[in-house]
Design an enzyme around this catalytic site. Structure first.
Site, PDB file in Angstrom:
ATOM      1  N   ARG A 252      36.764  45.284  58.482  1.00  0.00           N
ATOM      2  CA  ARG A 252      36.304  44.278  57.955  1.00  0.00           C
ATOM      3  C   ARG A 252      36.349  44.294  56.366  1.00  0.00           C
ATOM      4  O   ARG A 252      36.577  43.111  55.863  1.00  0.00           O
ATOM      5  CB  ARG A 252      34.924  44.033  58.474  1.00  0.00           C
ATOM      6  CG  ARG A 252      34.596  43.674  59.938  1.00  0.00           C
ATOM      7  CD  ARG A 252      33.204  43.757  60.561  1.00  0.00           C
ATOM      8  NE  ARG A 252      33.050  43.508  61.945  1.00  0.00           N
ATOM      9  CZ  ARG A 252      32.240  44.127  62.719  1.00  0.00           C
ATOM     10  NH1 ARG A 252      31.297  44.731  62.225  1.00  0.00           N
ATOM     11  NH2 ARG A 252      32.252  43.540  63.940  1.00  0.00           N
ATOM     12  N   GLU A 372      37.369  40.715  64.211  1.00  0.00           N
ATOM     13  CA  GLU A 372      36.420  41.438  63.457  1.00  0.00           C
ATOM     14  C   GLU A 372      35.031  41.140  63.181  1.00  0.00           C
ATOM     15  O   GLU A 372      34.261  41.204  62.100  1.00  0.00           O
ATOM     16  CB  GLU A 372      36.779  41.979  62.070  1.00  0.00           C
ATOM     17  CG  GLU A 372      38.266  42.522  62.265  1.00  0.00           C
ATOM     18  CD  GLU A 372      38.629  43.792  63.202  1.00  0.00           C
ATOM     19  OE1 GLU A 372      37.709  44.121  63.806  1.00  0.00           O
ATOM     20  OE2 GLU A 372      39.742  44.110  63.222  1.00  0.00           O
TER      21      GLU A 372
END
Length: 393
Positions: A252, A372
């Site tokens: 991320r 994500e």
């Protein structure tokens, strides 16, 4: 041909980010930019159209030190978080597929083995993965539990000294070209991770067809049909969901930088177009409404880059929290999508053609927005951090 931003573009001159970067960070950025311009950009439109993933580029990224670059030892570069972010930024300015590859290989598969694997697992896989000689994937998501991995139904049962893995995974990047998979499964003691060579009998990966996003990348359905592994295949340091979540946090973080790369490429394309496109006897760049769109897009781009740099400095100091990464992922992907959409309107009809990278970035960012952690999940993560109350269920 869509070439990533030059160092003297109006966007970069106005941003002035290079003044805030160290010589080492600038070197990583310039190397990634050169690779993106010379090895990705010349073929990316055709690759996207034909759904081609150029595996031959993987060893080149390895030779540049960009695979697992934030890790230390076993052939990894040991680079800082800001350097890693800048590499993600430059690769995604060319296409999200290549930032995604670096994320899956380095932030997910290699990080899992590096953080939680045995010395034998690390020595067996990390040097080859860092060099680009072996490709890894990270099999967590399941068909019925994308945002709720705690509900996974894939199981690993220890029988006569062997682990037997059974279940299904979905949207697993690189699985059909991977040499090794980090597979997460439910055991009698909870969720654990396993290092699974993809040539193991019972492991099958099938490319997901019909994608209108991330077409130069590979995402797969994975079937685990009684895959038998030695006891040593389990990651000894990974117990529970905290381990895969830690790896997802690394990925991320890369998205925070990468999404702004797609925004930058689209903004620069629109700026260049507006200066040469003549309407009513003048370039459209001279019109107030066009300048308004360009200025608004740049302001949000600059905010996103400064947020990415702030998070990178926190990561390098060892103080970055998952909640802060959620802020970056939520904001920068959301703003990148808005920037790309606005720049498409500046390009008018030409904006929907492959002469410009904007529609390709727009389509890719829709996938980036989902994986994500969706917008909704990151919103609730931030809300929990602010209020102390969880609203997930």
């Amino acid at each position: 041909m869509n070439t990533p931003t030059s160092p003297t573009s109006p966007t970069e001159q106005l941003l002035g980010l290079s003044a805030l970067l160290t010589p080492i960070e600038l070197d990583w950025q310039h190397r990634a930019r050169e690779f993106a311009a010379t090895r990705i950009a010349p073929t990316i439109d055709d690759d996207y159209e034909r759904e081609v993933f150029r595996r031959e580029l993987v060893p080149e990224l390895g030779a540049l030190g960009m695979l697992g670059m934030h890790l230390t030892g076993h052939g990894c570069a040991g680079a800082g978080a800001v350097s890693y972010g800048l590499v993600c930024h430059e690769l995604e300015a060319a296409d999200s597929a290549w930032r995604t590859f670096v994320s899956v290989q380095g932030s997910l598969a290699m990080t899992a083995i590096s953080k939680y694997g045995s010395e034998e697992q690390q020595a067996s896989w990390l040097p080859r993965m860092a060099a680009g000689e072996a490709i890894g994937c990270f099999a967590l998501t399941e068909p019925d539990g994308g945002s709720d991995p705690a509900a996974m139904v894939t199981t690993a049962v220890l029988t006569d000294g062997e682990w037997v893995l059974t279940g299904r995974k979905r949207w697993i990047g690189l699985a059909s070209v991977a040499d090794v998979a980090v597979v997460w499964a439910r055991t009698a003691e909870g969720i654990r991770g396993f290092v699974v060579p993809t040539d193991s009998p019972g492991f099958a990966a099938t490319n997901i067809a019909g994608k209108l996003s991330m077409r130069a990348s590979i995402q797969c359905d994975v079937e685990l049909g009684d895959v038998r592994l030695p006891e040593s295949a389990m990651l000894p340091g990974a117990a529970g969901l905290a381990a895969p979540f830690s790896c997802l946090g690394e990925a991320r973080y890369g998205i925070v930088w990468g999404a702004m790369g797609a925004a930058r490429a689209s903004l620069d394309a629109a700026v260049g177009f507006s200066r040469t496109r003549m309407v009513f006897g003048a370039p459209i760049a001279s019109k107030q409404l066009i300048q308004h769109k360009l200025a608004d897009a740049f302001v949000e781009y600059e905010k996103g880059m400064l947020l990415a740099l702030h998070l990178g400095r926190l990561a390098d100091a060892g103080t970055l929290t998952p909640e802060q990464v959620s802020v970056g992922k939520l904001n920068n992907v959301r703003e990148a999508i808005a920037i790309v959409s606005s720049m498409r309107s500046v390009l008018a009809g030409d904006g929907i053609t492959s002469a410009y990278p904007v529609m390709r970035h727009a389509a890719n960012l829709e996938a980036v927005r989902t994986y994500e952690g969706t917008d909704e999940v990151h919103t609730l993560v931030i809300g929990r951090a602010l209020t102390g109350l969880a609203a997930f269920r």
